[in-house]
Structures are given as structure tokens and as C-alpha cells.
Design a protein around this motif. Sequence first.
Motif, PDB file in Angstrom:
ATOM      1  N   ALA A 177     -14.173  43.103  18.197  1.00 40.52           N
ATOM      2  CA  ALA A 177     -13.050  43.846  18.748  1.00 40.52           C
ATOM      3  C   ALA A 177     -13.523  44.731  19.890  1.00 40.52           C
ATOM      4  O   ALA A 177     -14.641  45.216  19.898  1.00 40.52           O
ATOM      5  CB  ALA A 177     -12.417  44.703  17.661  1.00 40.52           C
ATOM      6  N   VAL A 178     -12.634  44.945  20.881  1.00 39.83           N
ATOM      7  CA  VAL A 178     -13.027  45.698  22.061  1.00 39.83           C
ATOM      8  C   VAL A 178     -13.437  47.109  21.709  1.00 39.83           C
ATOM      9  O   VAL A 178     -14.424  47.640  22.205  1.00 39.83           O
ATOM     10  CB  VAL A 178     -11.861  45.710  23.080  1.00 39.83           C
TER      11      VAL A 178
ATOM     12  N   ILE B  25     -12.714  33.124  19.639  1.00 38.67           N
ATOM     13  CA  ILE B  25     -12.160  34.116  20.566  1.00 38.67           C
ATOM     14  C   ILE B  25     -11.133  33.481  21.502  1.00 38.67           C
ATOM     15  O   ILE B  25     -10.175  34.130  21.929  1.00 38.67           O
ATOM     16  CB  ILE B  25     -13.285  34.756  21.411  1.00 38.67           C
TER      17      ILE B  25
ATOM     18  N   PHE C  84      -3.041  40.061  18.746  1.00 39.45           N
ATOM     19  CA  PHE C  84      -3.292  39.871  20.170  1.00 39.45           C
ATOM     20  C   PHE C  84      -2.205  39.037  20.827  1.00 39.45           C
ATOM     21  O   PHE C  84      -1.850  39.257  21.987  1.00 39.45           O
ATOM     22  CB  PHE C  84      -4.665  39.225  20.395  1.00 39.45           C
TER      23      PHE C  84
ATOM     24  N   LYS D 146      -6.812  38.478  27.304  1.00 41.91           N
ATOM     25  CA  LYS D 146      -7.863  39.358  27.796  1.00 41.91           C
ATOM     26  C   LYS D 146      -9.155  39.276  26.979  1.00 41.91           C
ATOM     27  O   LYS D 146     -10.256  39.262  27.566  1.00 41.91           O
ATOM     28  CB  LYS D 146      -7.357  40.799  27.852  1.00 41.91           C
ATOM     29  N   PRO D 147      -9.105  39.235  25.624  1.00 33.20           N
ATOM     30  CA  PRO D 147     -10.365  39.104  24.875  1.00 33.20           C
ATOM     31  C   PRO D 147     -11.145  37.846  25.255  1.00 33.20           C
ATOM     32  O   PRO D 147     -12.373  37.884  25.381  1.00 33.20           O
ATOM     33  CB  PRO D 147      -9.903  39.059  23.409  1.00 33.20           C
ATOM     34  N   CYS D 148     -10.431  36.744  25.459  1.00 31.79           N
ATOM     35  CA  CYS D 148     -11.085  35.498  25.865  1.00 31.79           C
ATOM     36  C   CYS D 148     -11.672  35.635  27.262  1.00 31.79           C
ATOM     37  O   CYS D 148     -12.800  35.177  27.527  1.00 31.79           O
ATOM     38  CB  CYS D 148     -10.082  34.350  25.813  1.00 31.79           C
TER      39      CYS D 148
ATOM     40  N   LEU E 278      -4.848  46.705  23.932  1.00 35.17           N
ATOM     41  CA  LEU E 278      -6.045  46.162  23.284  1.00 35.17           C
ATOM     42  C   LEU E 278      -6.621  47.114  22.238  1.00 35.17           C
ATOM     43  O   LEU E 278      -7.242  46.676  21.264  1.00 35.17           O
ATOM     44  CB  LEU E 278      -7.122  45.869  24.339  1.00 35.17           C
TER      45      LEU E 278
ATOM     46  N   SER F  58      -7.158  45.865  18.549  1.00 32.44           N
ATOM     47  CA  SER F  58      -8.519  45.813  18.010  1.00 32.44           C
ATOM     48  C   SER F  58      -8.612  46.536  16.672  1.00 32.44           C
ATOM     49  O   SER F  58      -9.277  46.068  15.742  1.00 32.44           O
ATOM     50  CB  SER F  58      -9.501  46.429  19.011  1.00 32.44           C
TER      51      SER F  58
END
Length: 391
Positions: free
Chosen positions: A1-2, A89, A113, A122-124, A172, A176
Motif C-alpha cells: 500500500a502507498v 498490482i 482502488f 495509479k498503484p499499477c 490513495l 491504502s
Amino acid sequence: AVVSTQSGHYGRVNNLRMKIICLLVSCLVLAMAQGKGAGDFDYFDAFEMGMSHAINMWNGMIKEHLLNEDMTGYNDTIVATLAIVEQQICPADTKKCSPDESWLLGCNCRDGFKRLGECRLKPCELFRYFKDSGPDGLAKFVMAESYSERYAVVFEYFANPISRALCDCPGLVDASVNCVTNYDGRLFSLLGIDRSVFDHVVDNFDWGALSKIFKGYMKVGCGVKDGKECITELTRMFSVAGTFLDNTFSSKDVCLSLIRIEDAFVSYLHTVASFNMETESISSIANRFVDAYLGMQREAICEPSCAGEVADAFYSCCAKDAFDVMFSKPLMKAYGKLWESIWPLISESSQRPDFSQAFKKYKSFMDLGTFCGDSTDVYKVREDRCDALEA
């Protein structure tokens, strides 16, 4: 997680700082034991040795565990691991989540997400950025010949991309947190690990306070002050530490050097060396630490002949705003709640240390306009200008 990635970065930085301080204190104690006084012991040589040891340790870990032999890419183990993680992810954008396919993050995380709209990707995007650009950044860090270069690499390749992602997609943070608090992945069962400790921490940690702190910092970092992007300005503020280190280890007695404040620096080390965990309370140690630290900072930034140059190096309108927000009433309250939730998780004692006095003292440093008193009005003039721009 961010969120955990960013907080983990700060945790490692703080741990590294403590190792360096411990090494310096050990050298100081050894010198005292041998009957050497301050004039017989070169503190800056010891400081440089401690910093070099830490950098060599990080460089060794990077070369041994992350990069291939010629440092042009990740090693085979990391490449294979990233290929597996990438599927988790960056999954296929299907309407229904399969627990078998989303075994790492879990469906609650993935669904959280997905609710972010365009930001669901965005995580990808971040993952693939670090997958593609990470080796170059790590290699540049290893090859860097100065601390200024190292700071520049850390921010350019690692800290700033995360910060920009959070600015583009503030959702995010909560997404997260949701990944952790509602974790339904299968990692624990696949590894045969009991998740009861994880669940205990999750249930008792104040995630709301942590979220509020992150959002407060993001409000500052994502802003624009005096026509300048605060991510860039705050990078410059933190990077001035690299300039201080480079000048110090090059024996330059200039404004941006610890050599100029040698007496205050040595006094700070003596204070840290005098801490006694057996006879002193943690609260007392925290208060003495802050007193010594602020004494050193006052010498560093308030001395009239250097205040202007020091202020030019780091004190922008973005920096002022950061200081104001970090010790605002809402965040101070959040720090307290977070500490209340952390203490039972790290200690069996019901007597939680009271850091309120130490925080109050340190807060004085956040208002540089009054912190330097009559020594200089450089910071007050800058603060008045920043306030006028906001009016």
C-alpha cells in the motif's frame, strides 16, 4: 500500500539516523574512558566515519540483494518476484474479483482502488515506474560521490514520484488504509503464518489519526506557494542537509557547514551520551534531547552573519506552510491519538510517556520568525512576505 511504503521510508531514515548517533555516542564514551577531552577527539571524523559506514551498508545491500552484477537492472530473483507481484498490482480490469486471483492484496483492497475511478490505475503505474526506473535510481545512488547527489537521487527517483501520485490521487490514502484494515488476501495462509498479531495491530492502531496526518502533509506538499511547486521547494528544503554534510566533511568552515557550529554540535553529542535509560524517564530524556537539538539549530540558523544564506537555502513559503501545518492544532491532536494507539502495541507498561512538553518545545522551532528572537529578522521578513502573498 502507498501509505505503508511512504511511512516505511521515513522509518528506515529514522533508524539510520539513530545508528549514526549511536556510533558517535559510542566513540565519545570511548574517548572519555581513555581520558580524552573534547580537544583530543575529532567529532567530525567520527561523524563522517558513521555516515560512511551507513552508506556502505546501504550500497552493499543494494548491490548484493537488488541489482545484477553490472548494475543495469534488477537481479534474477527480484525480476522473478516483480513478475509475480505485477499480476497482483496490475490485474485484468474485470468486474468481479476472484479471491484465488487476488491472493496478495485481497478483493477488499482491489475493490477499494476500483472505486477511485481513473486513479484506480495509479498503484499499477507506480509499480511499473519503480520496476522500470528503480535500477537506474539505485545504481546512481550507489555511484554517487556526495551526499547532495544521494539526496537528489532519493527524491528524484523514489520520494517525489510517490508524492506526485498522492497529489494526483489523494484518495490513495484511504484506499491504502482500507487494504490493511480490511485485508482479506491469502498471503498469511499461503505462507503458513498466524495472522493474529497482524489483526491485533490493525484493530488497535488509530488509522484515522494516521490518515489525517498524511492528508495534512499532502495539503502542504501538493500546493503552490509564491508561484513555486511545493514538492520541488520541499525537496530543496530537505536536500540542504546534503550540502551541510558535504561541506562539513570537506572541512569547509562556511555558513552551510556543521564546522561553523562545532561547539553546539559537540554539546548536543555530549547530551545524548549522558542519557541513562535506567535512571531517567523517557519523557525526561525526550525533553533534554529537544533542548540540545534546539540549541544546535539556533546556532545553525540564527547567527546573524549566516542567517540570510541559510534562509535562502531552505526557507521558502512552502517551507513556512509545512511548518505551520505540521504543528497545527488538528495535527497535534492526531499525533496524540496516534501515540496513544501505538504505545500499548510496543510496550507492556501502562505508563505511557508524556511527550507533550517536548512537543511544545519543539513547536517553537516551527515558528522561525520568533525562534531566533533578536538575533535576526530574516525569517520574520520572509514570513510576512508569504502571509502578504496569501492575503
